[in-house]
Design a protein around this motif. Structure first.
Motif, short mmCIF file in Angstrom:
data_model
loop_
_atom_site.label_atom_id
_atom_site.label_comp_id
_atom_site.label_asym_id
_atom_site.label_seq_id
_atom_site.Cartn_x
_atom_site.Cartn_y
_atom_site.Cartn_z
N GLY A 6 -7.50 1.56 -0.19
CA GLY A 6 -6.05 1.54 -0.23
C GLY A 6 -5.44 0.59 -1.24
N MET A 17 -7.73 6.32 -3.52
CA MET A 17 -7.16 5.30 -2.63
C MET A 17 -8.15 4.97 -1.52
SD MET A 17 -4.46 4.51 -4.27
CE MET A 17 -3.61 3.31 -3.21
N PHE A 33 -1.09 11.82 -16.19
CA PHE A 33 -0.31 10.58 -16.28
C PHE A 33 0.17 10.14 -14.91
CE2 PHE A 33 3.79 8.41 -16.72
CZ PHE A 33 3.47 7.40 -17.61
N ASP A 55 -8.39 16.01 -3.26
CA ASP A 55 -7.14 15.40 -3.70
C ASP A 55 -7.54 14.07 -4.34
OD1 ASP A 55 -4.94 13.61 -3.78
OD2 ASP A 55 -3.85 14.91 -2.39
N HIS A 65 2.18 3.21 -2.46
CA HIS A 65 2.26 4.28 -3.46
C HIS A 65 1.05 5.20 -3.43
CE1 HIS A 65 -0.22 1.35 -5.31
NE2 HIS A 65 -0.28 1.94 -6.46
N SER A 66 0.57 5.54 -2.24
CA SER A 66 -0.49 6.55 -2.16
C SER A 66 0.11 7.89 -2.53
CB SER A 66 -1.05 6.60 -0.74
OG SER A 66 -0.09 7.18 0.11
N GLY A 67 -0.73 8.88 -2.64
CA GLY A 67 -0.28 10.19 -3.08
C GLY A 67 0.86 10.76 -2.26
N GLN A 68 0.83 10.50 -0.97
CA GLN A 68 1.83 11.14 -0.09
C GLN A 68 3.10 10.31 0.05
OE1 GLN A 68 -1.37 10.74 0.64
NE2 GLN A 68 -1.88 12.85 0.21
N LEU A 124 -0.87 6.82 -12.54
CA LEU A 124 0.08 5.85 -12.03
C LEU A 124 -0.02 5.73 -10.50
CD1 LEU A 124 2.19 3.98 -13.31
CD2 LEU A 124 3.91 5.73 -12.85
N ARG A 125 -0.26 6.85 -9.85
CA ARG A 125 -0.28 6.84 -8.37
C ARG A 125 -1.47 6.07 -7.81
NH1 ARG A 125 3.61 9.70 -6.12
NH2 ARG A 125 4.53 11.43 -7.29
N VAL A 126 -2.54 5.96 -8.57
CA VAL A 126 -3.72 5.23 -8.04
C VAL A 126 -3.78 3.79 -8.55
CG1 VAL A 126 -5.07 7.36 -7.85
CG2 VAL A 126 -5.27 5.95 -9.92
N LEU A 127 -2.76 3.38 -9.30
CA LEU A 127 -2.80 2.06 -9.94
C LEU A 127 -2.35 0.96 -8.98
CD1 LEU A 127 -3.41 0.94 -12.79
CD2 LEU A 127 -0.98 1.13 -13.28
N VAL A 157 -6.06 11.64 -5.94
CA VAL A 157 -5.32 10.41 -5.62
C VAL A 157 -5.76 9.87 -4.26
CG1 VAL A 157 -3.03 9.48 -5.11
CG2 VAL A 157 -3.36 10.95 -7.11
N ASP A 158 -5.79 10.76 -3.27
CA ASP A 158 -6.26 10.36 -1.94
C ASP A 158 -7.65 9.76 -1.98
OD1 ASP A 158 -4.10 11.03 -0.49
OD2 ASP A 158 -5.06 12.65 0.64
N LEU A 204 0.84 -1.21 0.00
CA LEU A 204 0.00 0.00 0.00
C LEU A 204 0.86 1.24 0.00
CD1 LEU A 204 -2.66 -1.13 2.56
CD2 LEU A 204 -2.86 -0.97 0.10
#
Lengths: 366, 366, 366, 366
Positions: free
Chosen positions: B250, B245, B266, B239, A112-115, B270-273, B241-242, A110
């Motif tokens: 998560g 997730m 882009f 946010d 690679h969350s935004g932060q 990637l950050r939510v993948l 991405v947050d 877990l």
């Protein structure tokens, strides 16, 4: 059987040393393996240097060859004394991720969350040995989910012959499998270390008919020829991108395999890739990557970029050992140097400095 | 039939205007199409601004709906007067690239050699209309490889209903097709312009059960709900991405579709993948891309990144029109404004400034 | 150039003979090929015997190697005098079927409607040479859709080396490609005629590590070993199904390839197939097939059965010739006997009776 | 908690009855489930009739919805009292077969050797409930490999809404997934019982744009329309093969799904299949099948035939429940009749005779 064993443990950055540790208890789904041969991986060197963080006191190593010492009460179909290997990645095949098709990623990943810039590159959820739990550079190794992960060694194969299966061959071959190779393809493999050499062999085994090995080390390029390259290119002697575009009459390669983990190799792999081609990435990167706009055809090139973590599990190991048993590939020459476990610090020194044309070392407990 | 026609031609950066041009001759494998409706694409705006270079004097536009005016001598199975469309990308299906599985890339694309920074992002080899040859914003359009590219419009569908097929729907759907969607998947689509909206509709059509539309424009997010999003997220209000997730506990999304062509989309994609997930990229990028190390799991996440150029050909067009004919999707509301060809400069002005909640405009010759 | 040529024509069942015919005119998308070498296929024998109906007067043969004599006005990128081959199947790549992914099936195939018992097995829509149009056993051959179907012969390969590409190798390899082979697989190939031998070679080339060749002819089994079989089984010397189940410890093979077209081989292939395995069928059957309930696991075995018609097109031919050029496979020993076109009746006689360990014959016009 | 429970057991052909049985002990990898709702499957009727042999005294049923009563010591991530389902097929994901990609086939399936006519059709190795071990038509059910097979029910879904997931929906959807459906496809589903209806819904969910439901029962055809068919054809009112060939302008369907298990439906499915098309077979056959030569294009049609056993596992169940939770499909109307476990004999009577437009019954312990 004694209650303690020797194990190579990470103490602090720059320091891995032999310690005495308690031999672990065996739970119902575990197995205890007596290690007969193991080896050192590039990742272990990152651990040694402190570039990849693990807990102080952890036993390192993830490439076990050995004998079943004790089976958990719920593990069936094996016998104590049986020769086995286990994959570097020991997946929990009961997990959602495994059932979804990604056993190497066990779902606890877990990071690679935004932060999560702070988490660095600590992915690799299915990698447990020498990362989350004690590893294989020891006299004994506790194998979790043993029913899924113990792979019997076929009669007639010695330790050296299967030592590459747990990681090097599984990872290298996955690089070839991820490259969408079809009969008649041209495939370029960037970097010819142990994993790149296995990717080279794998590409040929899958039907590529022009296999191009790229490296800066003449000795490794020579080995690349032995294991499957039709053409080898030395980055110190030519402009590799130019050369490959010429070799392919300006069309580019069908597939490019990245086997180092650097911007330079990743970028070269993309620059020689035909529209419609696949970049199979194996390397463990240590910083952000840049995708050059032109090489990426501005996003319009029908390109595919596939990454992978080494596949594990007993079926994977069975297939890899079968490749060796059927004489498709002989990787025993990959073991260039031999050490006792007691002298593993010396082995790390040789391997990490890539001295003496070392490819892989074997390490044997007493 | 007159010997000249009106056509919207690129003159110089900032200037597209209506000119009188000669109606082209029809070779054995060509067809001449009388345009009844066409439209303006984001790429045309790049051409107008001089950001994507084409020859001065070229007729722009690549989304033709019309009537067969004249068939080449070797083209069979069609009749003059028949209503047809042609894809934005008109592949030569006899090419090596097409036979190899990549009809949109015709093999003449040789721009990404090592030295080719200078070539910029001028890939898109199969894209001919309004790029290499005269395009569709005119009274007549010469269609090359007509046997492969003319697609009859089914009875009962009017021009507006099929106007998105040549490019917007073909590209958007390809984004969904490239995302490896399986029943029960969660898919996030970044940017909800016309192509992103079609990717959203496509993801739902392919069995995704949690479809997340992302944009900064409330009107477009409202349309996203209409065309298939279960959840919409406004980048100006959270946010993203947050939020994604959290929505996925998560785990991350199974697939992320990039439909804008920017670093931000882009990177968010990637950050939510999830590990094992697919990033399907549709956007036309205008600068180098950065892959953040953490989001990329250092190369160990079993990730896939797939790019695509809009698919063309009569079979593709037939399938897309079938989606509409079978009432799976109604894209007629995508046409928000209507113009005569004579007033196309005005249409460009409205469209390029995204005024008045414009999604797509229809443009009709006299 | 003369206006007439010699050609082997089907006259009536039991009678193929050399006739004088007019050299055909060349349309804009055609090419005229001067044949330098061709061969006889099992299908030609069916035609000779009247088992496969073609029009009386048709030139037979579909495996051309030769030189471009004349190019149609719309064909570009070739030059007269160039050495080329063309596939046995010459697809129209502009067709719906080709764009849909099945170039060998051109969409005019409409024979299997409910009432069509009468149509017999006359499928094979993309097969034109020696079936729908004049074929290759002649001094000259008209190649339709030449832009898609002419494949230049790489320098250094002689006629014999590429003679198997148009049909035998393309079909045999397709059998392997259709078998879903993965590294480490066990694959059994039933029948080791020319196509089965190529399927055997193809299975090995794609990474199968236990390749089992099955036939009743000891000479062919010997050749099977040469071209890739690890194990050969003679149906006259053992119960092949039993033997294979023993070899696989009762598990069955991962893939079975049927390369004859009989109930016995089809059924054996199914009986040795593991649950989850693939049966790749290449044979041309001549009567209804029976699927035994047990071998089919009552429909619950996660089995796949894939059939195929020989793939064609210049990209396919390019790839096959590349396999030969890169020394992955040498099929020149497949040509066991040589004849002049004038003596083709004699060649048919030898080949159809499988005398003298014949595998394939070469036939050369004057 | 009592030490005994009520269970529906197979006694002898023609006789299933409620018996008192001991509640089983829970091993380290097991879970005990208290059944709240279950149902009767067509396979159970085969068992009742003695057509499918199981041991006398075995509890039947394989479609459990309930509550975790007790967890084995090695099972983590669940809590007692949690609402869950388990798939009809409870794979051992640690097996070679599962790791190889076929979890429903656990590798102990060795019945189709050459001599095995006697074994009948007793495949289905991964099917344990009500086949090899006690099943779900009881107050309690012991779930093996619980870590892999317990699937939590999302909040807000009641028992009826998820009752089809363990078998009917998983099998029906697999039929659609196995059919290689692409956007714009025409798909015909032969037989519209509960599984056929789910295959119909699944085909639509995956992007088929012409979905054709075939059956002889007008009520079921009506339901087919509700769940996704664009066209329904009654075999008693037309020649279905003719009708489908007309609907497809003689081209045939892209995919055909067989959902009954008879020669007639299998054969019709093949007769309407286009060259290049896929026949996805779901039915449990009870005798040898015949493949008509013409419909099979003599083996040259680039056809694919795929069979399947119902997929299981917690990830599969999670995805199916997600389809329902996201309002893509509401299968609650599939439950047409309700019974207490005590009255299950009556339920079998109604269901096996397909009286009163029954589709599925719900069965609830006390």
């Amino acid at each position: 059987m004694s209650k303690t064993m020797k194990a190579a443990v990470f103490v602090e950055p720059g320091r891995i040393e032999i310690r005495e540790k308690t031999i672990p208890d065996v739970g119902p789904n575990d197995a205890l393996m007596k290690i007969t041969t193991t080896t050192i991986c590039g990742t272990d060197v990152h651990i040694l240097k402190g570039e990849y963080p693990v807990a102080s006191g952890l036993t390192v190593g993830h490439e076990p060859v050995g004998i079943i010492e004790k089976l958990g009460s719920a593990v069936t179909g094996y016998r104590e004394g049986q020769r086995v290997i286990a994959g570097a990645i020991c997946p929990n095949f009961n997990s959602y991720a495994a059932q979804d098709g990604y056993p190497s990623q066990d779902g606890s990943y877990l990071m690679h969350s935004g932060q999560c810039g702070c988490h660095g590159y600590a992915a690799t959820a299915g990698w447990r040995f020498g990362n989350k739990i004690d590893g294989a550079q020891a006299e004994y190794l506790l194998v979790p989910d043993a029913q899924a992960n113990l792979a019997p060694i076929p009669d007639g194969l010695d330790d050296d012959q299967v030592l590459m299966c747990p990681d090097i061959m599984s990872t290298g071959f996955k690089g070839a499998e991820n490259a969408n190779i079809r009969i008649g393809d041209t495939v370029a493999i960037f970097a010819q270390g142990p994993i790149g050499l296995c990717a080279t062999a794998g590409a040929r085994l899958l039907g590529a008919t022009t296999v191009i090995g790229v490296d800066g080390n003449a000795h490794r390029l020579e080995m690349a020829r032995t294991w499957g390259a039709d053409v080898v290119l030395n980055i110190n002697e030519c402009d590799v991108v130019d050369e490959i575009m010429k070799l392919t009459q300006g069309k580019g390669v069908d597939s490019a395999i990245e086997a180092l983990g650097s911007q330079a190799t990743f970028e070269s792999a993309l620059r020689v890739l035909k529209p419609g081609g696949t970049l199979s990435s194996l390397g463990v990167y240590s910083s952000d990557l840049k995708i050059p706009l032109g090489a990426f055809a501005a996003g319009l090139g029908d390109h595919r970029i596939n990454t992978a973590l080494c596949p594990g599990g007993k079926e994977r190991m069975r297939r890899l050992m079968n490749v060796i048993q059927s004489n498709r590939l002989d990787l025993s020459a990959m073991v260039t140097h031999r050490f006792d476990l007691e002298n593993i610090v010396e082995a790390y020194d040789l391997f990490s400095h890539q001295r003496d044309n070392v490819l892989k070392v074997s390490v044997k407990p007493g």
